[in-house]
Design an enzyme around this catalytic site. Structure first.
Site, PDB file in Angstrom:
ATOM      1  N   GLU A 126      70.474 -28.929  66.560  1.00  0.00           N
ATOM      2  CA  GLU A 126      69.966 -29.987  67.422  1.00  0.00           C
ATOM      3  C   GLU A 126      68.486 -30.139  67.092  1.00  0.00           C
ATOM      4  O   GLU A 126      67.746 -29.148  67.109  1.00  0.00           O
ATOM      5  CB  GLU A 126      70.151 -29.593  68.899  1.00  0.00           C
ATOM      6  CG  GLU A 126      69.788 -30.734  69.826  1.00  0.00           C
ATOM      7  CD  GLU A 126      69.946 -30.384  71.298  1.00  0.00           C
ATOM      8  OE1 GLU A 126      70.548 -29.333  71.613  1.00  0.00           O
ATOM      9  OE2 GLU A 126      69.459 -31.160  72.123  1.00  0.00           O
ATOM     10  N   ARG A 170      75.595 -14.223  68.102  1.00  0.00           N
ATOM     11  CA  ARG A 170      74.218 -14.704  67.913  1.00  0.00           C
ATOM     12  C   ARG A 170      73.347 -13.551  67.463  1.00  0.00           C
ATOM     13  O   ARG A 170      73.556 -12.404  67.872  1.00  0.00           O
ATOM     14  CB  ARG A 170      73.648 -15.190  69.251  1.00  0.00           C
ATOM     15  CG  ARG A 170      74.117 -16.528  69.704  1.00  0.00           C
ATOM     16  CD  ARG A 170      73.435 -16.867  71.014  1.00  0.00           C
ATOM     17  NE  ARG A 170      72.187 -17.575  70.794  1.00  0.00           N
ATOM     18  CZ  ARG A 170      72.116 -18.892  70.623  1.00  0.00           C
ATOM     19  NH1 ARG A 170      73.205 -19.623  70.650  1.00  0.00           N
ATOM     20  NH2 ARG A 170      70.975 -19.488  70.433  1.00  0.00           N
ATOM     21  N   LYS A 203      65.023 -21.762  71.935  1.00  0.00           N
ATOM     22  CA  LYS A 203      64.095 -22.823  71.550  1.00  0.00           C
ATOM     23  C   LYS A 203      63.215 -23.238  72.728  1.00  0.00           C
ATOM     24  O   LYS A 203      62.069 -23.630  72.536  1.00  0.00           O
ATOM     25  CB  LYS A 203      64.870 -24.022  70.992  1.00  0.00           C
ATOM     26  CG  LYS A 203      65.267 -23.794  69.545  1.00  0.00           C
ATOM     27  CD  LYS A 203      65.894 -25.025  68.945  1.00  0.00           C
ATOM     28  CE  LYS A 203      67.326 -25.129  69.407  1.00  0.00           C
ATOM     29  NZ  LYS A 203      68.061 -26.218  68.734  1.00  0.00           N
TER      30      LYS A 203
HETATM   31  P1  ATP Z   1      68.987 -22.675  71.782  1.00  0.00           P
HETATM   32  O1  ATP Z   1      70.019 -22.104  72.691  1.00  0.00           O
HETATM   33  O2  ATP Z   1      67.817 -21.816  71.563  1.00  0.00           O
HETATM   34  O3  ATP Z   1      68.610 -24.083  72.103  1.00  0.00           O
HETATM   35  P2  ATP Z   1      70.988 -23.565  69.978  1.00  0.00           P
HETATM   36  O4  ATP Z   1      72.084 -22.638  69.638  1.00  0.00           O
HETATM   37  O5  ATP Z   1      71.286 -24.622  70.969  1.00  0.00           O
HETATM   38  O6  ATP Z   1      69.709 -22.736  70.355  1.00  0.00           O
HETATM   39  P3  ATP Z   1      71.148 -25.343  67.768  1.00  0.00           P
HETATM   40  O7  ATP Z   1      70.113 -26.175  67.149  1.00  0.00           O
HETATM   41  O8  ATP Z   1      72.223 -26.039  68.515  1.00  0.00           O
HETATM   42  O9  ATP Z   1      70.445 -24.263  68.672  1.00  0.00           O
HETATM   43  O10 ATP Z   1      71.778 -24.390  66.683  1.00  0.00           O
HETATM   44  C1  ATP Z   1      72.343 -24.826  65.481  1.00  0.00           C
HETATM   45  C2  ATP Z   1      73.290 -23.779  64.997  1.00  0.00           C
HETATM   46  O11 ATP Z   1      72.637 -22.531  64.844  1.00  0.00           O
HETATM   47  C3  ATP Z   1      74.413 -23.578  65.988  1.00  0.00           C
HETATM   48  O12 ATP Z   1      75.636 -23.525  65.284  1.00  0.00           O
HETATM   49  C4  ATP Z   1      74.101 -22.266  66.620  1.00  0.00           C
HETATM   50  O13 ATP Z   1      75.268 -21.617  66.986  1.00  0.00           O
HETATM   51  C5  ATP Z   1      73.334 -21.528  65.521  1.00  0.00           C
HETATM   52  N1  ATP Z   1      72.408 -20.574  66.125  1.00  0.00           N
HETATM   53  C6  ATP Z   1      71.423 -20.836  67.005  1.00  0.00           C
HETATM   54  N2  ATP Z   1      70.810 -19.710  67.400  1.00  0.00           N
HETATM   55  C7  ATP Z   1      71.429 -18.691  66.748  1.00  0.00           C
HETATM   56  C8  ATP Z   1      71.267 -17.274  66.723  1.00  0.00           C
HETATM   57  N3  ATP Z   1      70.332 -16.662  67.460  1.00  0.00           N
HETATM   58  N4  ATP Z   1      72.077 -16.551  65.923  1.00  0.00           N
HETATM   59  C9  ATP Z   1      73.010 -17.156  65.164  1.00  0.00           C
HETATM   60  N5  ATP Z   1      73.211 -18.475  65.137  1.00  0.00           N
HETATM   61  C10 ATP Z   1      72.442 -19.252  65.918  1.00  0.00           C
HETATM   62 MG    MG Z   2      72.751 -26.230  70.737  1.00  0.00          MG
END
Ligand code: ATP
Ligand code: MG
Length: 566
Positions: free
Chosen positions: A39, A264, A274
Site C-alpha cells: 500500500e 510477519r 508504518k
Molecule cells: P502496516 O501494518 O505497517 O501498515 P502492511 O502489512 O499493511 O503494514 P503493506 O504495504 O500492505 O503493509 O504490505 C505489503 C506486503 O508486505 C504485504 O503482503 C504484507 O503482508 C507484507 N509485509 C508487511 N509487513 C511485513 C512484515 N513485517 N513481515 C513480512 N511481510 C510484511
Molecule cells: Mg496493508
C-alpha cells in the site's frame, strides 16, 4: 531479476513446499506467478524485504513471474512520493517486475461491474447504517451479529442506490455496499462485510473520478485473479480473511488464485508498523524516512547495508506459520559478514590524540604499504603516509593502564598498524583540566612494516593517521533507536521508549587521505572500529560518514541490555 550473489541459500520453507507440490500435480499448468502488493502509504521496511525476497525469490527460482501491484484503495493516506520510493527500494534490493507494474486502482471499473454482478445475484445490498451502527450490528466473537434492516432491499432498489452512490449523491459515510453472507458466521469477516464506502476524496491516480472506493477485501482477491496470480502469498493477519477472499472469487465465478499466509517479521529494538514509522518522521524523532536509524530500506541503505546482506538475512530466516520476534543482532551479523568480504580497510581516528615521534625527521613524509582487504588479495594495497606527528585514538592510551589494557601507556611499546613500533616517552596535559592532550614517543626505524628484526614482541597493534595528511570528517555513530527489546508494548506510547543516545555525532574525526572524495554510500571498514559508509550529506568539502555496524557481533551487549531492561 538482477541478483548476482551466490551466497544466498534457498532455505526450505512451507510456501515453497506448496509450490513444489502444485508443480507436481500441475495445478496451474506449471505456472508460478506471485505478486508484491504494497500500500503506498509509507516507505518499505525490512519486514517488506522479507516479503519481497519471498515473492520475487520464489518466482525466480521456479522460472515464474512476480508482479508489483500498488494496493491503492485508500485515497486518504496514499501519495506519489511513496510509490516512487517503493519502486526504487525494490530495484535496489535487486528485484525487477519488468513490465508488470499494476495498480489496484486500474481495476476500479471492473470491480464496480463485479459489485453490480453480486447485487444482481442477490449477494450484495446497499446499507444505510452508519459505520458505528455496522460495528454494533456485527456482534462479537461469542455473540452472533444482527441483520441490517436494509438487508432485504430488492435488486432494483440496490442497483439504483449503488448507482447514485457512485454519482456522488450521498455524503461520506451515509451508505455502504455490503455483501450478503452470514451474520451468524463464527468468522467476523463473513458477517456481511462492507464492499464499498463513500469517500469524496482525491485519489493519487484516479483524481476525483470516484467517490466510492472498494474495501481491501473486495479488491485484493479479484486483483490477483485479473493478474492470474497462482500463489497469493501474504502475512498471517490475513488468514481470517481467506474465506472471504475465496467467497468473492467463487461468487463471481472467476479464476481462483490460492492465498497462503506466512509470519510477519518482527525485530527487537524496532518498530515496523508504518503508522509508527510515520509518527517518528512527523514528530521529528528521526531526520526522515531515510534516517540511518530507521528500519526502512531507505534508512538501512543509507546506513551502509548492502542488498546482498538483506537478501542473505531474509533467506536465512525462512518463513513459518507463527509470528515471533528476531534479534536485531542477526541482521547486523549479515551485514558484517558481507562487508567483511567486500569493504576495503582504511584507517580512521574518531577521537584524535596527538602523538609526536620525537626521533622522526621533521617535515619528512614516507609512504607505507597497507593491505586493502586481508580477506581478498585481489583488492590490492594502498599507500598510507607516515610522518612525525600522528593521531591515535584517545582510548588507545592510558596513563595508568589497568591490568588487561595492552595498548599504549607511558614507557610501553606498541605497533602502529603497517608502520613502526613506537614507545611512549612523555605525556603533555592541559594545565587546567589535567586532560592528556599530546604524547611524545620514539620510533624504532628497524621495525618498518611492523616487525622487529630482533624478534621482540609487542602486545598490541593500534591504528593511526598522519596529522600532516589527515582529512577531517564528521562521523555519525548509531545505537538502537529504542531503549528496550520490545518497544511495542500495549498501552504505552512507543515514543516513550526512544533511546536518547541513538545518535552520537563525532565532529572532528581524522581519516587517512585515501578517503578524501569518498563517494556517497561508499563502504569501508575503519580498522578496529567497524563498518562505515559515506553519508548522502557527504561532500568534497565536508566528509560525513555513518557507522553501519560495529566490528564484532554484539551478542554480549544485546544480552546485557536485555537483562537491564527486564
Ligand atoms: P502496516 O501494518 O505497517 O501498515 P502492511 O502489512 O499493511 O503494514 P503493506 O504495504 O500492505 O503493509 O504490505 C505489503 C506486503 O508486505 C504485504 O503482503 C504484507 O503482508 C507484507 N509485509 C508487511 N509487513 C511485513 C512484515 N513485517 N513481515 C513480512 N511481510 C510484511
Ligand atoms: Mg496493508
Amino acid at each position: 531479476m538482477g541478483s548476482t550473489t551466490t551466497t544466498e541459500t534457498t532455505a526450505s520453507n512451507f510456501v515453497r513446499d506448496i509450490i513444489l507440490d502444485d508443480l507436481k500435480t500441475g495445478k496451474y499448468q506449471g505456472r508460478v506467478h506471485t505478486r508484491f502488493p504494497p500500500e503506498p502509504n509509507g516507505y518499505l521496511h525490512i519486514g517488506h524485504a522479507k516479503s519481497i525476497c519471498l515473492q520475487f525469490g520464489l518466482a525466480k527460482e521456479f522460472g515464474g513471474k512476480c508482479n508489483l501491484r500498488f494496493d491503492d484503495t485508500n485515497p486518504e493516506k496514499e501519495e506519489t512520493e511513496y510509490v516512487d520510493s517503493i519502486m526504487e527500494n525494490i530495484r535496489w534490493l535487486g528485484f525487477d517486475w519488468e513490465d508488470r507494474l499494476y495498480y489496484a486502482s486500474d481495476y476500479f471499473e471492473q470491480l464496480y461491474e463485479w459489485a453490480i454482478q453480486l447485487i444482481k445475484s442477490g449477494k450484495a445490498y446497499v446499507c444505510d447504517l452508519s459505520a458505528e451502527e455496522v460495528r454494533q450490528y456485527r456482534g462479537t466473537l461469542t455473540e452472533p451479529g444482527r441483520e441490517s434492516p436494509y438487508r432485504g432491499r430488492t435488486v432494483e432498489e440496490n442497483l439504483g442506490l449503488f448507482e447514485r452512490m457512485r454519482a456522488g449523491e450521498f455524503p461520506d459515510g451515509t451508505r455502504t455496499l455490503r455483501s450478503k453472507i452470514d451474520m451468524a458466521s463464527p468468522n467476523l469477516n463473513m458477517r456481511d462485510p462492507v464492499m464499498y464506502r463513500i469517500l469524496h476524496a482525491e485519489h493519487h491516480r484516479t483524481g476525483d473520478k470516484w467517490c466510492i472506493y472498494p474495501m481491501y477485501d473486495f479488491t485484493h482477491g479479484q486483483s490477483d485473479s485479473i493478474e492470474r496470480i497462482t500463489h497469493s502469498i501474504c502475512t498471517l493477519e490475513f488468514e481470517d480473511h481467506r474465506p472471504l477472499y475465496d467467497w468473492y472469487v467463487e461468487q463471481l465465478g472467476i479464476y481462483h488464485p490460492q492465498q497462503i499466509e506466512f509470519d510477519r517479521l518482527n525485530l527487537t529494538y524496532t518498530v515496523l508498523s508504518k503508522r509508527k514509522l510515520l509518527t517518528l518522521v512527523r514528530e521529528g524523532h528521526v531526520r526522515g524516512w531515510d534516517d540511518p536509524r530507521m528500519p526502512t530500506l531507505a534508512g538501512i541503505r543509507r546506513r551502509g547495508y548492502t542488498p546482498e546482506a538483506i537478501r542473505n538475512f531474509c533467506a536465512s530466516i525462512g518463513v513459518s506459520k507463527t509470528n515471533g520476534i528476531l534479534d536485531l543482532g542477526l541482521l547486523e551479523h549479515f551485514v558484517r559478514e558481507d562487508l567483511n568480504k567486500r569493504a576495503p580497510r582504511v584507517m580512521a581516528v574518531l577521537r584524535p590524540l596527538r602523538v609526536v615521534i620525537d626521533n622522526y625527521p621533521e617535515g619528512q613524509v614516507e609512504t607505507l604499504e597497507a593491505v586493502n582487504n586481508p580477506e581478498d588479495a585481489s583488492m590490492g594495497t594502498r599507500a598510507v603516509p607516515f610522518s612525525r606527528v600522528l593521531y591515535i585514538e584517545q582510548e588507545d592510551f592510558r596513563e595508568d593502564p589497568p591490568k588487561q589494557f595492552f595498548r599504549l601507556a607511558p614507557g610501553r611499546e606498541v605497533r602502529l598498524r603497517y608502520g613502526y613500533f613506537i614507545t611512549c616517552t612523555g605525556v603533555v596535559k592541559d594545565e587546567k583540566t589535567g586532560e592528556v592532550v599530546e604524547l611524545h614517543c620514539t620510533y624504532d626505524p628497524a621495525t618498518r612494516g611492523g616487525n622487529a628484526p630482533d624478534g621482540r614482541k609487542v602486545k598490541s597493534t593500534i591504528h593511526w593517521v598522519s596529522a600532516a595528511r589527515a582529512v577531517d570528517a564528521e562521523v555519525r555513530l548509531y545505537d538502537y533507536l529504542f531503549d528496550r527489546p520490545n518497544p511495542n508494548e500495549e498501552g504505552v506510547p512507543f515514543t516513550e521508549f526512544l533511546n536518547p543516545k541513538s545518535l552520537e555525532v563525532v565532529t572532528h574525526a581524522k581519516l587517512e587521505p585515501s578517503l578524501a572524495g569518498a563517494a556517497p554510500l561508499g563502504r569501508y571498514q575503519f580498522e578496529r572500529l567497524g563498518y562505515f559508509c559515506a553519508d548522502l550529506d557527504s561532500t568534497a568539502e565536508k566528509l560525513v560518514f555513518n557507522r553501519t555496524a560495529a566490528l564484532r557481533d554484539t551478542w554480549a551487549k544485546i544480552e546485557k541490555r536485555a537483562k537491564e531492561a527486564e
